[in-house]
Design a protein around this motif. Structure first.
Motif, PDB file in Angstrom:
ATOM      1  N   UNK A 156      33.482  27.875  40.683  1.00  0.00           N
ATOM      2  CA  UNK A 156      32.721  28.805  39.848  1.00  0.00           C
ATOM      3  C   UNK A 156      32.931  28.518  38.359  1.00  0.00           C
ATOM      4  N   UNK A 157      34.169  28.184  37.977  1.00  0.00           N
ATOM      5  CA  UNK A 157      34.438  27.869  36.570  1.00  0.00           C
ATOM      6  C   UNK A 157      33.710  26.595  36.148  1.00  0.00           C
ATOM      7  N   UNK A 158      33.624  25.636  37.046  1.00  0.00           N
ATOM      8  CA  UNK A 158      32.911  24.392  36.722  1.00  0.00           C
ATOM      9  C   UNK A 158      31.426  24.653  36.507  1.00  0.00           C
ATOM     10  N   UNK A 159      30.883  25.657  37.221  1.00  0.00           N
ATOM     11  CA  UNK A 159      29.458  25.988  37.095  1.00  0.00           C
ATOM     12  C   UNK A 159      29.200  27.110  36.099  1.00  0.00           C
ATOM     13  N   UNK A 212      30.537  35.830  35.751  1.00  0.00           N
ATOM     14  CA  UNK A 212      30.371  37.130  36.402  1.00  0.00           C
ATOM     15  C   UNK A 212      30.973  37.110  37.804  1.00  0.00           C
ATOM     16  N   UNK A 213      30.726  36.034  38.547  1.00  0.00           N
ATOM     17  CA  UNK A 213      31.263  35.950  39.903  1.00  0.00           C
ATOM     18  C   UNK A 213      32.776  35.779  39.886  1.00  0.00           C
ATOM     19  N   UNK A 214      33.301  35.115  38.874  1.00  0.00           N
ATOM     20  CA  UNK A 214      34.763  34.993  38.763  1.00  0.00           C
ATOM     21  C   UNK A 214      35.395  36.348  38.513  1.00  0.00           C
ATOM     22  N   UNK A 215      34.767  37.170  37.656  1.00  0.00           N
ATOM     23  CA  UNK A 215      35.304  38.490  37.375  1.00  0.00           C
ATOM     24  C   UNK A 215      35.291  39.374  38.622  1.00  0.00           C
ATOM     25  N   UNK A 268      35.463  38.267  41.740  1.00  0.00           N
ATOM     26  CA  UNK A 268      36.497  37.741  42.632  1.00  0.00           C
ATOM     27  C   UNK A 268      37.887  38.142  42.145  1.00  0.00           C
ATOM     28  N   UNK A 269      38.114  38.111  40.835  1.00  0.00           N
ATOM     29  CA  UNK A 269      39.407  38.535  40.283  1.00  0.00           C
ATOM     30  C   UNK A 269      39.665  39.994  40.585  1.00  0.00           C
ATOM     31  N   UNK A 270      38.663  40.826  40.457  1.00  0.00           N
ATOM     32  CA  UNK A 270      38.826  42.251  40.755  1.00  0.00           C
ATOM     33  C   UNK A 270      39.199  42.467  42.221  1.00  0.00           C
ATOM     34  N   UNK A 271      38.585  41.719  43.126  1.00  0.00           N
ATOM     35  CA  UNK A 271      38.919  41.852  44.545  1.00  0.00           C
ATOM     36  C   UNK A 271      40.355  41.415  44.821  1.00  0.00           C
ATOM     37  N   UNK A 272      40.788  40.360  44.150  1.00  0.00           N
ATOM     38  CA  UNK A 272      42.157  39.870  44.347  1.00  0.00           C
ATOM     39  C   UNK A 272      43.168  40.890  43.848  1.00  0.00           C
ATOM     40  N   UNK A 273      42.913  41.472  42.678  1.00  0.00           N
ATOM     41  CA  UNK A 273      43.848  42.468  42.125  1.00  0.00           C
ATOM     42  C   UNK A 273      43.855  43.728  42.980  1.00  0.00           C
ATOM     43  N   UNK A 274      42.696  44.125  43.523  1.00  0.00           N
ATOM     44  CA  UNK A 274      42.631  45.312  44.379  1.00  0.00           C
ATOM     45  C   UNK A 274      43.414  45.133  45.671  1.00  0.00           C
ATOM     46  N   UNK A 275      43.637  43.886  46.093  1.00  0.00           N
ATOM     47  CA  UNK A 275      44.438  43.627  47.288  1.00  0.00           C
ATOM     48  C   UNK A 275      45.936  43.688  47.010  1.00  0.00           C
ATOM     49  N   UNK A 276      46.293  43.914  45.752  1.00  0.00           N
ATOM     50  CA  UNK A 276      47.707  44.069  45.407  1.00  0.00           C
ATOM     51  C   UNK A 276      48.352  42.839  44.815  1.00  0.00           C
ATOM     52  N   UNK A 277      47.575  41.797  44.540  1.00  0.00           N
ATOM     53  CA  UNK A 277      48.148  40.573  43.969  1.00  0.00           C
ATOM     54  C   UNK A 277      48.228  40.693  42.453  1.00  0.00           C
ATOM     55  N   UNK A 278      49.294  40.143  41.902  1.00  0.00           N
ATOM     56  CA  UNK A 278      49.519  40.196  40.466  1.00  0.00           C
ATOM     57  C   UNK A 278      48.685  39.132  39.766  1.00  0.00           C
ATOM     58  N   UNK A 279      48.179  39.466  38.559  1.00  0.00           N
ATOM     59  CA  UNK A 279      47.379  38.512  37.805  1.00  0.00           C
ATOM     60  C   UNK A 279      48.171  37.277  37.422  1.00  0.00           C
ATOM     61  N   UNK A 280      49.458  37.451  37.091  1.00  0.00           N
ATOM     62  CA  UNK A 280      50.278  36.288  36.760  1.00  0.00           C
ATOM     63  C   UNK A 280      50.462  35.363  37.944  1.00  0.00           C
ATOM     64  N   UNK A 298      41.769  29.445  49.574  1.00  0.00           N
ATOM     65  CA  UNK A 298      40.318  29.395  49.402  1.00  0.00           C
ATOM     66  C   UNK A 298      39.890  30.049  48.092  1.00  0.00           C
ATOM     67  N   UNK A 299      40.643  31.048  47.646  1.00  0.00           N
ATOM     68  CA  UNK A 299      40.329  31.690  46.363  1.00  0.00           C
ATOM     69  C   UNK A 299      40.443  30.697  45.206  1.00  0.00           C
ATOM     70  N   UNK A 300      41.452  29.837  45.244  1.00  0.00           N
ATOM     71  CA  UNK A 300      41.629  28.853  44.184  1.00  0.00           C
ATOM     72  C   UNK A 300      40.487  27.830  44.191  1.00  0.00           C
ATOM     73  N   UNK A 301      40.110  27.372  45.384  1.00  0.00           N
ATOM     74  CA  UNK A 301      38.983  26.435  45.459  1.00  0.00           C
ATOM     75  C   UNK A 301      37.707  27.087  44.931  1.00  0.00           C
ATOM     76  N   UNK A 302      37.520  28.362  45.269  1.00  0.00           N
ATOM     77  CA  UNK A 302      36.299  29.047  44.862  1.00  0.00           C
ATOM     78  C   UNK A 302      36.269  29.277  43.350  1.00  0.00           C
ATOM     79  N   UNK A 303      37.396  29.701  42.777  1.00  0.00           N
ATOM     80  CA  UNK A 303      37.447  29.942  41.329  1.00  0.00           C
ATOM     81  C   UNK A 303      37.201  28.644  40.563  1.00  0.00           C
TER      82      UNK A 303
END
Length: 606
Positions: A257-260, A264-267, A269-281, A249-254
Motif C-alpha cells: 500500500x505504501x508503494x502505491x 487512506x487504506x494504510x490508516x 489497517x493501522x486502526x484495525x491493528x491497534x484495536x486488536x491490542x497491538x502497540x504502535x511501536x 501478512x500485515x507487513x506485506x500489505x502495508x
C-alpha cells in the motif's frame, strides 16, 4: 497417569553431540577431555537459554568418566557416570551465586575444596550466575581461583560478563556461547515434535523461533504452550493467536500500500491493528524488520541472511521485485527515526501515523515545477486532495477588486499630451489588484500595469504619522490647523495629546521628551495652556521647541487659538520623582493588602 515433564527438561542435552548450535565450543571441550589438558577454571558466558549450565554439567561428567569414548564423550556406564545420572555424585557441586553471594558462602566453598574426591579424579564446582557475587566475595575467591588444589576445577557461568571483575576474568578460560539461529531452532523443534508425535507447520515453528530470540529454552517453553493450545496440531494461525503475534501478512500489505501511495487504506489497517491490542511501536519495529528482509531479498547473495521459512523467503523475493531499492532504504531511515523518538513522544499514535504517511510519500511523483524549481507545497496523497488539486490547476486565476482610496503625497499626477499641445493632468488611479500564481500583486491602472510589492501596497494604504520636528509645524505649515477652527477641548484631551506628542518626538529629542512625559499641562483659560518645569535647564530646552509644541497641539486639538505659557515651578510646587521601591512603599502605606500579597507570593522587588 505418567508424570509430565516440560520439553526444556525432558530434551535437555546429555552429551556434547546433542548440544544445539554450539559446535565450536563443544569440539574444544571434547578435545580437552581427550588430551587431558584441562584448565583449573572455565567461564561460560552468553545469553539465557543457550546451554551454558548444560555444557558445564556434560563437561563435569566427561572429565570424571573412568572410561571416556575416543571422541571425548562420557561412557554413561561407569560408576561416576551412573552416579551423575542418578544425581548422587559427590564430585560435582552446583552453587547458585544469586542466593549465595556473600563472603561466608565463598569461605564455606573454599573449605570443601580441601577434601579430595571419593571416586573419580576431579571435584567440579559449577557456580551459576557468578556475576551476582559481591565485590568482597570476589576478592575472597581470587586466591583459591588462581591456585586451586590439583583435584579442583571451577566452571563459572554468567549472562553478564561485563559485571565480573577483570582479575577474575584473567584467571579463567573464557567461552562465549552464541545465540541460537532461527534455522537451528526450527530444526531442533521439528525433532522434538517428531518424538512427541505433534504435527507442525514450518511457518508456525518460524514464529516460535523468532519469539524465542535466540534462546533454545525459551523456544521449547513456547513450543509446549503452543502444543497445549493447538492440541497436537500446531498451525501458523493458531500460533499467532496464542502468542498474540502480529501476522506478517500485515507487513506485506502495508508495504504494498505504501508503494502505491494508498494512505487512506494504510490508516484503516493501522486502526484495525491497534484495536486488536497491538502497540504502535511494535508495528513500526516489525515493519522495519520486514522492510530490511525485503531489501536483503533483492540480491541473491544476501538472500541467505533471511532467517525465515522457505515459503516466507519466496514471498520476500516476490515483493522485492516490485519495490525499488530507494523506496526500501528511505523507508528504513524514516522508521528508524520513529523508533528513536517513540519513547519520548507524548502522542505515540500520531507519531506512527505520520511515519507511515512519510513512507507512503516516498514514491509519490513530484508535482510539476515551473522555472526549474521544486514546488514547496506538500505532496498530495489522499484521493480527495488529488482531485481538489487538479481542479485548482485548471481553474482560471481569480481577480479580487480592491479600490485604493489613498494616494501618497509624493505621487505626482501623470501628464499626457493632448491634441492642443497642452499638458493635461491625468491622475493615475489604481483600480484592481490581480493575484497571480506567484502570490505577488500586480496593480492595473488606466495607463498600463505597475509592479508593486506587498510592502509598497501596505505603505500606500497606511496613513502617514505626524512627527514633531523643530521648525516643521509652524504657522505657515499647510498641515497646521485651520485658522478659523476653534474647537473646545477638555483637560483629558489635552493630557492625551500631550503624551502622544511626547511619544512621537524624534530620537534626537528623546531626553526632553522623557522629562515632558512627567509634566502635567493644565488649561488656565480656554484656550490658554500652562506647563511648569522643575528646573531652568528643562525650561530652556522646551523654549527652543516651543513653536513646534504649540503647532502640534493646534493641529491635534483642532484649535488655532492655543497659547502655551511655560514657567519655572515654585519650591512648594516641585514634586519629588519617586523610585520603583519608593512607589511601592507609598502604595503599601495607602493599601496594606499589597504588602500582604507580596509576602503571600514571596515576591521581591527587582
Amino acid at each position: 497417569m505418567e508424570e509430565y515433564i516440560v520439553s526444556a527438561r525432558k530434551y535437555r542435552p546429555t552429551t556434547f553431540d546433542s548440544v544445539v548450535g554450539q559446535t565450536a565450543l563443544t569440539t574444544t571441550l571434547k578435545n580437552a577431555v581427550k588430551s587431558g589438558k584441562l584448565a583449573h577454571a572455565y567461564l561460560f558466558c552468553g545469553p539465557r537459554g543457550v546451554g551454558k549450565t548444560t555444557c558445564a554439567r556434560i563437561f563435569a561428567k566427561a572429565i570424571n568418566c573412568q572410561t571416556p569414548t575416543a571422541d571425548g564423550e562420557a561412557c554413561n556406564a561407569c560408576e561416576s557416570c551412573l552416579a551423575f545420572n542418578e544425581q548422587r555424585s559427590l564430585n560435582i557441586f552446583e552453587l547458585d551465586a544469586a542466593s549465595n553471594n556473600s563472603v561466608e558462602h565463598i569461605k564455606t566453598l573454599m573449605e570443601q575444596t580441601r577434601i579430595p574426591p571419593q571416586t573419580g579424579r576431579y571435584k567440579v564446582f559449577i557456580i551459576d550466575e557468578v556475576h551476582m557475587l559481591s565485590t568482597a566475595a570476589f576478592n575472597a575467591f581470587l586466591k583459591t581461583l588462581e591456585e586451586p588444589p590439583a583435584h579442583v576445577i571451577f566452571v563459572l557461568a554468567t549472562t553478564e560478563k561485563h559485571k565480573i571483575l577483570p582479575t577474575i576474568l584473567s584467571r579463567c578460560q573464557i567461552y562465549d556461547f552464541e545465540r541460537m539461529t532461527v534455522r537451528g531452532t526450527i530444526d531442533h523443534l521439528k525433532h522434538v515434535a517428531e518424538k512427541e508425535g505433534i504435527n507442525v507447520e514450518d511457518e508456525a515453528l518460524a514464529v516460535i523461533a523468532e519469539k524465542a530470540d535466540g534462546g533454545m529454552r525459551d523456544a521449547l517453553s513456547i513450543f509446549d504452550q503452543a502444543a497445549s493450545f493447538c492440541q497436537g496440531n500446531i498451525t501458523y494461525e493458531k500460533v499467532i493467536e496464542d502468542l498474540n503475534v502480529l501476522d506478517s501478512d500485515n507487513y506485506f500489505q502495508i508495504t504494498d500500500l505504501a508503494r502505491d501511495n494508498k494512505v487512506s487504506e494504510i490508516m484503516v489497517l493501522l486502526n484495525n491493528i491497534i484495536n486488536k491490542g497491538f502497540d504502535g511501536g511494535l508495528l513500526v519495529g516489525g515493519l522495519s524488520k520486514h522492510v530490511r528482509n525485503v531489501l536483503m531479498a533483492k540480491d541473491e547473495s544476501t538472500l541467505p541472511l533471511l532467517e525465515v521459512s522457505e515459503r516466507q523467503r519466496e514471498r520476500y523475493k516476490e515483493q522485492a521485485t516490485r519495490c525499488e531499492t530507494r523506496f526500501l532504504y528511505q523507508a528504513l531511515r524514516i522508521m528508524n527515526q520513529c523508533d528513536i523518538n517513540y519513547r519520548q513522544s507524548s502522542n505515540k499514535r500520531l507519531l506512527v501515523e505520520l511515519t507511515l504517511i512519510e513512507v507512503a510519500q516516498i514514491t509519490q511523483p513530484d508535482d510539476a515545477a515551473s522555472a526549474g524549481r521544486r514546488p514547496k507545497r506538500l505532496k498530495t496523497l489522499f484521493k480527495n486532495l488529488v482531485q481538489q488539486q487538479r481542479q485548482r490547476k485548471t481553474a482560471p486565476q481569480v481577480a479580487v477588486a480592491r479600490t485604493v482610496a489613498h494616494t501618497p503625497d509624493n505621487t505626482k499626477p501623470a501628464t499626457t499630451p493632448n491634441t492642443n499641445n497642452t499638458l493635461q493632468q491625468t491622475p493615475t488611479t489604481v483600480s484592481t489588484t490581480t493575484y497571480t500564481a506567484s502570490s505577488r500583486p500586480v496593480l492595473k491602472s488606466n495607463g498600463g500595469t505597475l509592479g508593486y510589492s506587498w510592502n509598497n501596497l501596505r505603505q500606500m494604504t497606511k496613513p502617514k504619522k505626524m512627527q514633531v520636528i523643530p521648525g516643521t509645524l509652524g504657522a505657515d505649515d499647510p498641515n497646521a490647523a485651520n485658522k478659523e477652527e476653534h474647537r473646545e477641548f477638555t483637560q483629558r484631551d489635552l493630557e492625551f495629546q500631550w503624551m502622544s506628542m511626547c511619544n512621537r518626538m524624534p530620537q534626537s529629542l528623546s531626553g526632553i521628551s522623557a522629562r515632558m512625559k512627567n509634566m502635567n499641562p493644565v488649561i488656565t483659560k480656554m484656550p490658554e495652556i500652562e506647563v511648569t518645569a522643575d528646573n531652568k535647564i528643562i525650561l530652556d530646552q522646551m523654549q527652543d521647541i516651543k513653536g513646534s509644541i504649540v503647532s502640534t497641539l493646534k493641529l491635534y486639538l483642532h484649535n488655532s487659538g492655543i497659547t502655551l505659557n511655560m514657567r519655572l515651578a515654585e519650591h512648594h510646587e516641585q514634586v519629588k520623582v519617586l523610585s520603583r521601591r519608593e512607589q511601592f512603599e507609598e502604595m503599601s502605606k495607602q493599601n496594606p493588602s499589597i504588602e500582604k500579597l507580596r509576602e503571600l507570593l514571596d515576591l521581591e522587588l527587582a
